[in-house]
Design a protein around this motif. Structure first.
Motif, PDB file in Angstrom:
ATOM      1  N   CYS A  11       0.848  -1.098  -0.010  1.00 26.21           N
ATOM      2  CA  CYS A  11       0.158   0.019   0.002  1.00 26.21           C
ATOM      3  C   CYS A  11       0.976   1.374   0.034  1.00 26.21           C
ATOM      4  O   CYS A  11       0.767   2.216  -0.776  1.00 26.21           O
ATOM      5  N   MET A  21      -8.832   1.835   4.465  1.00 26.44           N
ATOM      6  CA  MET A  21      -9.341   0.624   3.945  1.00 26.44           C
ATOM      7  C   MET A  21     -10.294  -0.283   4.942  1.00 26.44           C
ATOM      8  O   MET A  21      -9.954  -0.392   5.814  1.00 26.44           O
ATOM      9  N   PHE A  23     -12.782  -3.616   4.488  1.00 27.59           N
ATOM     10  CA  PHE A  23     -13.023  -4.871   3.829  1.00 27.59           C
ATOM     11  C   PHE A  23     -14.639  -5.269   4.204  1.00 27.59           C
ATOM     12  O   PHE A  23     -14.686  -6.339   5.111  1.00 27.59           O
ATOM     13  N   LEU A  36     -12.490 -13.444   0.020  1.00 25.98           N
ATOM     14  CA  LEU A  36     -12.303 -12.030  -0.915  1.00 25.98           C
ATOM     15  C   LEU A  36     -11.274 -10.988  -0.421  1.00 25.98           C
ATOM     16  O   LEU A  36     -10.757 -10.086  -1.187  1.00 25.98           O
ATOM     17  N   GLU A  37     -11.263 -10.809   0.924  1.00 25.87           N
ATOM     18  CA  GLU A  37     -10.331  -9.836   1.351  1.00 25.87           C
ATOM     19  C   GLU A  37      -8.719 -10.199   1.002  1.00 25.87           C
ATOM     20  O   GLU A  37      -8.125  -9.482   0.797  1.00 25.87           O
ATOM     21  N   ARG A  39      -8.060 -12.038  -1.855  1.00 26.19           N
ATOM     22  CA  ARG A  39      -7.778 -11.612  -3.128  1.00 26.19           C
ATOM     23  C   ARG A  39      -7.441 -10.046  -3.437  1.00 26.19           C
ATOM     24  O   ARG A  39      -6.604  -9.927  -3.993  1.00 26.19           O
ATOM     25  N   ILE A  40      -8.193  -9.091  -2.591  1.00 26.92           N
ATOM     26  CA  ILE A  40      -7.959  -7.802  -2.797  1.00 26.92           C
ATOM     27  C   ILE A  40      -6.668  -7.518  -2.280  1.00 26.92           C
ATOM     28  O   ILE A  40      -5.752  -6.713  -2.925  1.00 26.92           O
ATOM     29  N   LYS A  41      -6.211  -8.133  -1.375  1.00 20.54           N
ATOM     30  CA  LYS A  41      -4.877  -7.717  -0.700  1.00 20.54           C
ATOM     31  C   LYS A  41      -3.707  -8.084  -1.562  1.00 20.54           C
ATOM     32  O   LYS A  41      -2.651  -7.609  -1.939  1.00 20.54           O
ATOM     33  N   THR A  43      -4.134  -8.801  -4.907  1.00 17.84           N
ATOM     34  CA  THR A  43      -4.207  -8.015  -6.194  1.00 17.84           C
ATOM     35  C   THR A  43      -3.375  -6.709  -5.931  1.00 17.84           C
ATOM     36  O   THR A  43      -2.551  -6.061  -6.792  1.00 17.84           O
ATOM     37  N   ILE A  44      -3.391  -6.100  -4.765  1.00 22.83           N
ATOM     38  CA  ILE A  44      -2.651  -4.872  -4.646  1.00 22.83           C
ATOM     39  C   ILE A  44      -0.971  -5.212  -4.463  1.00 22.83           C
ATOM     40  O   ILE A  44      -0.174  -4.520  -5.017  1.00 22.83           O
ATOM     41  N   GLU A  47       0.230  -5.617  -7.711  1.00 19.62           N
ATOM     42  CA  GLU A  47       0.591  -4.498  -8.523  1.00 19.62           C
ATOM     43  C   GLU A  47       1.788  -3.672  -8.064  1.00 19.62           C
ATOM     44  O   GLU A  47       2.651  -3.301  -8.831  1.00 19.62           O
ATOM     45  N   TYR A 119      -7.036 -17.196   0.193  1.00 21.29           N
ATOM     46  CA  TYR A 119      -7.875 -16.823  -1.256  1.00 21.29           C
ATOM     47  C   TYR A 119      -8.165 -18.126  -1.776  1.00 21.29           C
ATOM     48  O   TYR A 119      -9.308 -18.193  -2.383  1.00 21.29           O
TER      49      TYR A 119
END
Length: 124
Positions: A11, A21, A23, A36-37, A39-41, A43-44, A47, A119
């Motif tokens: 982050c 943030m 969730f 779901l949480e 997966r978001i983490k 993904t960040i 990136e 995940y």
């Protein structure tokens, strides 16, 4: 890569305020919320590790790497990092989170193994 050892580090690299943030997955079944949480983490994290790179699925010459895992038992109790696979123009399995180099894929698979576990496994 070594300066991204946590979700918070990712982050910070992307200039996201992780403290703000939320969730909130209250409208989703409870058994899916942790995945779901995660997966978001992830993904960040991907990136940040990829430094802006995104896979170009129209480019068969571009290599894309994803960590894969060895799972044993119905609960995933013997979940471990298994390696990093190369994808060129198709997805055969794994996490679906891709990295621009094998080194990054291996690092992510080992460093963030617990998030990958959350995940990939749905709580019963």
């Amino acid at each position: 890569m070594r300066n991204i050892a946590s979700f918070e580090d990712a982050c910070n690299v992307l200039q996201l305020n992780f403290k703000k943030m939320t969730f909130d997955f209250l409208t989703f079944p409870e058994k899916h919320r942790k995945a779901l949480e995660a997966r978001i983490k992830l993904t960040i994290i991907a990136e940040a590790l990829n430094d802006g790179w995104q896979p170009d699925w129209g480019d068969d010459d571009e290599c894309k790497y994803e960590p894969w895992f060895i799972m044993g038992g119905s609960s995933g109790s013997s979940f471990s990092y298994g390696g990093c696979s190369l994808s060129i123009s198709c997805v055969a399995g794994g996490s679906g989170l891709f990295y621009k180099t094998r080194e990054l894929g291996e690092y992510a698979g080992k460093q963030f193994k617990d998030l990958y576990h959350d995940y990939l496994f749905v709580k019963k």
